[in-house]
Scaffold this motif. Structure first.
Motif, PDB file in Angstrom:
ATOM      1  N   LEU A 198      63.062  61.827  43.560  1.00  0.00           N
ATOM      2  CA  LEU A 198      62.865  62.219  42.166  1.00  0.00           C
ATOM      3  C   LEU A 198      64.163  61.964  41.400  1.00  0.00           C
ATOM      4  N   GLN A 199      64.074  61.214  40.301  1.00  0.00           N
ATOM      5  CA  GLN A 199      65.260  60.837  39.540  1.00  0.00           C
ATOM      6  C   GLN A 199      65.117  61.249  38.081  1.00  0.00           C
ATOM      7  N   GLY A 200      66.259  61.541  37.455  1.00  0.00           N
ATOM      8  CA  GLY A 200      66.287  61.834  36.032  1.00  0.00           C
ATOM      9  C   GLY A 200      67.500  61.199  35.389  1.00  0.00           C
ATOM     10  N   ARG A 201      67.341  60.737  34.156  1.00  0.00           N
ATOM     11  CA  ARG A 201      68.429  60.061  33.457  1.00  0.00           C
ATOM     12  C   ARG A 201      68.422  60.453  31.982  1.00  0.00           C
ATOM     13  N   VAL A 202      69.618  60.658  31.447  1.00  0.00           N
ATOM     14  CA  VAL A 202      69.817  60.845  30.015  1.00  0.00           C
ATOM     15  C   VAL A 202      70.724  59.721  29.546  1.00  0.00           C
ATOM     16  N   SER A 203      70.219  58.880  28.658  1.00  0.00           N
ATOM     17  CA  SER A 203      70.978  57.744  28.136  1.00  0.00           C
ATOM     18  C   SER A 203      71.579  58.087  26.787  1.00  0.00           C
ATOM     19  N   ASN A 204      72.757  57.547  26.518  1.00  0.00           N
ATOM     20  CA  ASN A 204      73.447  57.771  25.244  1.00  0.00           C
ATOM     21  C   ASN A 204      73.494  59.270  24.940  1.00  0.00           C
ATOM     22  N   VAL A 205      74.131  59.998  25.837  1.00  0.00           N
ATOM     23  CA  VAL A 205      74.135  61.469  25.789  1.00  0.00           C
ATOM     24  C   VAL A 205      74.600  61.995  24.437  1.00  0.00           C
ATOM     25  N   ALA A 206      75.597  61.368  23.846  1.00  0.00           N
ATOM     26  CA  ALA A 206      76.146  61.841  22.567  1.00  0.00           C
ATOM     27  C   ALA A 206      75.323  61.386  21.365  1.00  0.00           C
ATOM     28  N   ASP A 207      74.218  60.677  21.605  1.00  0.00           N
ATOM     29  CA  ASP A 207      73.357  60.191  20.525  1.00  0.00           C
ATOM     30  C   ASP A 207      74.157  59.363  19.522  1.00  0.00           C
ATOM     31  N   HIS A 208      74.971  58.449  20.056  1.00  0.00           N
ATOM     32  CA  HIS A 208      75.872  57.657  19.215  1.00  0.00           C
ATOM     33  C   HIS A 208      75.106  56.559  18.493  1.00  0.00           C
ATOM     34  N   ASP A 209      75.345  56.389  17.202  1.00  0.00           N
ATOM     35  CA  ASP A 209      74.759  55.301  16.424  1.00  0.00           C
ATOM     36  C   ASP A 209      75.661  54.071  16.518  1.00  0.00           C
ATOM     37  N   TYR A 210      75.078  52.938  16.885  1.00  0.00           N
ATOM     38  CA  TYR A 210      75.862  51.709  16.971  1.00  0.00           C
ATOM     39  C   TYR A 210      74.926  50.512  16.840  1.00  0.00           C
ATOM     40  N   GLY A 223      74.462  65.998  49.984  1.00  0.00           N
ATOM     41  CA  GLY A 223      73.270  66.150  50.809  1.00  0.00           C
ATOM     42  C   GLY A 223      72.099  65.379  50.224  1.00  0.00           C
ATOM     43  N   ASP A 224      71.027  66.093  49.910  1.00  0.00           N
ATOM     44  CA  ASP A 224      69.844  65.456  49.345  1.00  0.00           C
ATOM     45  C   ASP A 224      69.964  65.214  47.840  1.00  0.00           C
ATOM     46  N   PHE A 225      71.007  65.715  47.227  1.00  0.00           N
ATOM     47  CA  PHE A 225      71.213  65.551  45.788  1.00  0.00           C
ATOM     48  C   PHE A 225      72.191  64.408  45.523  1.00  0.00           C
ATOM     49  N   GLY A 226      71.972  63.712  44.410  1.00  0.00           N
ATOM     50  CA  GLY A 226      72.895  62.687  43.961  1.00  0.00           C
ATOM     51  C   GLY A 226      73.167  62.852  42.482  1.00  0.00           C
ATOM     52  N   PHE A 227      74.368  62.517  42.072  1.00  0.00           N
ATOM     53  CA  PHE A 227      74.758  62.637  40.665  1.00  0.00           C
ATOM     54  C   PHE A 227      75.594  61.421  40.294  1.00  0.00           C
ATOM     55  N   GLY A 228      75.423  60.948  39.069  1.00  0.00           N
ATOM     56  CA  GLY A 228      76.202  59.793  38.637  1.00  0.00           C
ATOM     57  C   GLY A 228      76.310  59.701  37.133  1.00  0.00           C
ATOM     58  N   LEU A 229      77.247  58.888  36.691  1.00  0.00           N
ATOM     59  CA  LEU A 229      77.415  58.638  35.259  1.00  0.00           C
ATOM     60  C   LEU A 229      77.854  57.202  35.046  1.00  0.00           C
ATOM     61  N   THR A 230      77.541  56.689  33.859  1.00  0.00           N
ATOM     62  CA  THR A 230      77.977  55.367  33.434  1.00  0.00           C
ATOM     63  C   THR A 230      78.554  55.477  32.032  1.00  0.00           C
ATOM     64  N   VAL A 231      79.749  54.943  31.851  1.00  0.00           N
ATOM     65  CA  VAL A 231      80.352  54.809  30.531  1.00  0.00           C
ATOM     66  C   VAL A 231      80.506  53.318  30.265  1.00  0.00           C
ATOM     67  N   LEU A 274      74.040  59.849  31.920  1.00  0.00           N
ATOM     68  CA  LEU A 274      74.085  60.735  33.072  1.00  0.00           C
ATOM     69  C   LEU A 274      72.808  60.567  33.887  1.00  0.00           C
ATOM     70  N   ARG A 275      72.933  60.687  35.199  1.00  0.00           N
ATOM     71  CA  ARG A 275      71.773  60.557  36.071  1.00  0.00           C
ATOM     72  C   ARG A 275      71.883  61.510  37.246  1.00  0.00           C
ATOM     73  N   ALA A 276      70.742  61.892  37.786  1.00  0.00           N
ATOM     74  CA  ALA A 276      70.693  62.766  38.956  1.00  0.00           C
ATOM     75  C   ALA A 276      69.446  62.412  39.757  1.00  0.00           C
ATOM     76  N   GLU A 277      69.465  62.716  41.046  1.00  0.00           N
ATOM     77  CA  GLU A 277      68.307  62.464  41.889  1.00  0.00           C
ATOM     78  C   GLU A 277      68.258  63.465  43.032  1.00  0.00           C
ATOM     79  N   TYR A 278      67.043  63.646  43.542  1.00  0.00           N
ATOM     80  CA  TYR A 278      66.831  64.582  44.653  1.00  0.00           C
ATOM     81  C   TYR A 278      65.845  63.961  45.633  1.00  0.00           C
ATOM     82  N   SER A 279      66.266  63.813  46.890  1.00  0.00           N
ATOM     83  CA  SER A 279      65.395  63.302  47.946  1.00  0.00           C
ATOM     84  C   SER A 279      64.738  64.483  48.637  1.00  0.00           C
ATOM     85  N   PHE A 280      63.501  64.801  48.246  1.00  0.00           N
ATOM     86  CA  PHE A 280      62.855  65.958  48.868  1.00  0.00           C
ATOM     87  C   PHE A 280      62.134  65.592  50.155  1.00  0.00           C
ATOM     88  N   SER A 281      62.231  64.326  50.564  1.00  0.00           N
ATOM     89  CA  SER A 281      61.852  63.873  51.899  1.00  0.00           C
ATOM     90  C   SER A 281      62.480  62.505  52.079  1.00  0.00           C
TER      91      SER A 281
END
Length: 615
Positions: free
Chosen positions: A580-592, A536-544, A568-575
């Motif tokens: 509104l979007q949110g993203r967390v990059s390098n979720v595991a806090d990997h050192d490289y 619906g108005d929500f979206g979810f996604g991931l990138t590896v 990880l990313r998510a978004e919400y279309s409130f109109s």
């Protein structure tokens, strides 16, 4: 997407601009048309070159933080970065050198004439509408630098008809603050777009080096390294009904970059591109294109707040091209390019300007299930003389959705001003680097989505490297690069999947102790997976995305470990207009590290608010 014949592409060429993105962006068929691979409008399915296309919708869907973030992990693409946001980044396309890729912005050639590279880190992603990435040699159409491929960036275009505003704001880790605002005006005959963007971050410590030899940045500066980028794009044009169109574009990005270094550790920089193009439909079977452009790469460099050096390069380019319909499903293109590079600054080069004139011809024809593309070009440079390149591609359609493609192409890369003329270092006798590339691929689309497999071998001769015998750069290195690229895009059960995999054997083929060693900073394996779903108005996604182990040096003594990151990313279309979007990059806090001693971002958080009536 359904396969169309070359005649449809010719029709598109005759009715649209040579850069079809400038037509109504709401026409969905335009997403299926590319212009970079052949310098003409060709449908994605009829194009014989391996191409990746990323649109504004893709950029916003994956919530890309930068151009580097957007392109990483695509087939044949890998990056090495000297830290976080805004730090120097090198792109290796199909294992070739970082200066073996030609970059165009709205058709204008960009990059530093002194160093030979492109500041990918300074090209703001909020100003990008579309990216076309062509893998493999294209010197037979574009001349020098297109040895590994071509990347063309199209700046923001307005959507819909009438007056349309847009807005975005982002906050995130490392005290990141970003904002952009734009307006567009579109009518039946004309269009105009203006977009402002600003990004500011405190960053983090770029380098874990030490003030000793072999320690990366050769200094110990354990402080945060901030970055600032302010940019403006303007573009517009007018369509002459049934006769062609006139368009112009402008990009300016400038800012401040702090980094770790023993001599300089701060730069004030500016990237600027100005271009114009006139398309004339001279007759039913003839389209003429004329273009002119100027790009500038400017930097003032400081060490501990004290001015150290200034490097300014300017590249002027002029092109004329005629596209002639020879009959049903046949097109002949002939053209000429003139380029003039100039250097200014605090360093006194022996020569501070040079010009190149190139002439080319290309034939495209389709005969039933068979398709042929052939091109040839000669470039005459006042420094290294004349150089001729060519390309030949053949495609055979087994069915509506399955095609075999084979191609061969030669390419070259001219020496940079630094390599030729830098005081106490340059060698004016250098010859261009040369390559011979052969590849074969299989491409399909249908019920299982769109997929492609490509195998290639590229031999690069006369590579420029430091020659201890003459204490200067010389044509002393060779490389043999073999690879396999695969990509698959599909939708199933409401999920959208995009995957890519690159297997590479980047071998140093030079004589001596480094013979057979892996070329620096190229991984043998790299890949990316994007998975997205809407509820619906929500979206979810991931990138590896990840790469196998690499080495930071020619002798393969400094090993860089393999890595994979999860975003990880998510978004919400409130109109319909607000997102509104949110993203967390390098979720595991990997050192490289992608370059030895240079840190990469850890776990990071970002929140973005977007507004667009034409969403």
């Amino acid at each position: 997407m359904h396969r169309t014949s070359l005649s449809a592409a010719v029709a598109a060429l005759l009715t649209l601009s040579s850069a079809p993105l400038l037509a109504d962006p709401n026409i969905p068929e335009l997403d299926d048309v590319i212009v970079t691979a052949t310098r003409t409008a060709v449908s994605v399915n009829d194009n014989l070159a391996p191409v990746s296309v990323l649109t504004r919708q893709d950029i916003e869907r994956v919530q890309a933080r930068s151009l580097i973030d957007l392109l990483r992990g695509l087939p044949g693409v890998s990056f090495a970065s000297n830290g976080g946001a805004g730090k120097q980044a090198s792109l290796f396309l199909r294992g070739t050198e970082s200066d073996h890729v030609l970059v165009l912005i709205d058709g204008v050639k960009v990059g530093s004439a002194t160093a030979g590279n492109v500041a990918f880190q300074d090209l703001p992603v909020e100003q990008i509408e579309r990216v076309e990435l062509v893998r493999g040699p294209r010197s037979s159409l574009y001349g020098s630098e297109a040895l590994g491929g071509v990347i063309q960036i199209f700046t923001r275009r307005g959507r819909g008809q009438g007056f349309t505003p847009s807005f975005s704001a982002t906050v995130g880790s490392d005290n990141t603050r970003e904002a952009s605002a734009g307006v567009s005006l579109n009518s039946e005959h004309g269009w105009f777009n203006a977009n402002l963007a600003h990004a500011d971050t405190d960053g983090f410590n770029s380098c874990r080096g030490r003030a000793s030899p072999g320690a990366g940045c050769f200094t110990d500066e354990p402080d945060d390294d901030p970055y600032r980028n302010s940019s403006l794009t303007l573009n517009g044009g007018w369509r002459f009904e049934g006769k062609g169109d006139l368009q112009a574009n402008f990009l300016r990005a400038e800012g401040r970059n702090a980094y770790d270094g023993s001599f300089v550790n701060e730069s004030l920089w500016r990237q600027q591109v100005l271009g114009t193009r006139l398309r004339l439909q001279a007759s039913e079977n003839l389209v003429l294109n004329f273009s002119a452009g100027r790009s500038e790469d400017l930097s003032d460099n400081y060490g501990a707040g004290v001015f150290k050096s200034k490097f300014d390069t300017r590249r002027d380019s002029y092109s004329a091209q005629g596209d002639i319909g020879l009959g049903e499903q046949q097109l002949l293109s002939i053209g000429a390019d003139y380029n003039d590079d100039r250097v200014e600054g605090t360093t006194a080069y022996v020569e501070d300007s040079r010009d190149t004139t190139g002439v080319f011809a290309q034939y495209q024809g389709q005969f039933g299930a068979h398709e042929l593309q052939a091109s040839a070009r000669n470039d005459d440079n006042e420094q290294y003389g004349s150089h001729t390149t060519g390309g030949l591609s053949y495609g055979y359609a087994f069915s509506e959705g399955l095609r075999l493609i084979a191609s061969y192409g030669t390419a070259f890369k001219a020496p940079t001003f630094n390599e030729l003329y830098f005081p106490g270092f340059g060698n004016a006798q250098l010859k261009p680097e040369e390559s011979r590339n052969v590849e074969i691929g299989l491409r399909g689309h249908g019920g299982l989505g769109r997929w492609e497999v490509q195998a290639f071998q590229n031999r690069v001769d006369e590579l420029i490297a430091y020659d201890a015998a003459i204490f200067a750069p010389g044509n002393v290195d060779e490389a043999r690069i073999r690879g396999l690229e695969a990509s698959w895009a599909a939708s199933f059960a409401g999920w959208d999947l995009n995957t890519s995999l690159t297997l590479l054997d980047p071998k140093n083929d030079s004589a001596g102790s480094n013979h057979g060693k892996q070329l620096p900073r190229r991984a043998r394996q790299s890949g990316r997976v994007d998975l997205d779903r809407r509820f619906g108005d929500f979206g979810f996604g991931l990138t590896v995305a990840g790469q196998g182990k690499r080495y930071d040096d020619l002798g393969n003594r400094t090993r860089l470990g393999g890595y994979a990151t999860l975003d990880l990313r998510a978004e919400y279309s409130f109109s319909p207009q607000w997102l509104l979007q949110g993203r967390v990059s390098n979720v595991a806090d990997h050192d490289y590290e992608t370059a030895a001693f240079y840190n990469q971002p850890g776990r990071s958080y970002f929140v973005t608010l977007r507004y667009s009536p034409a969403r």
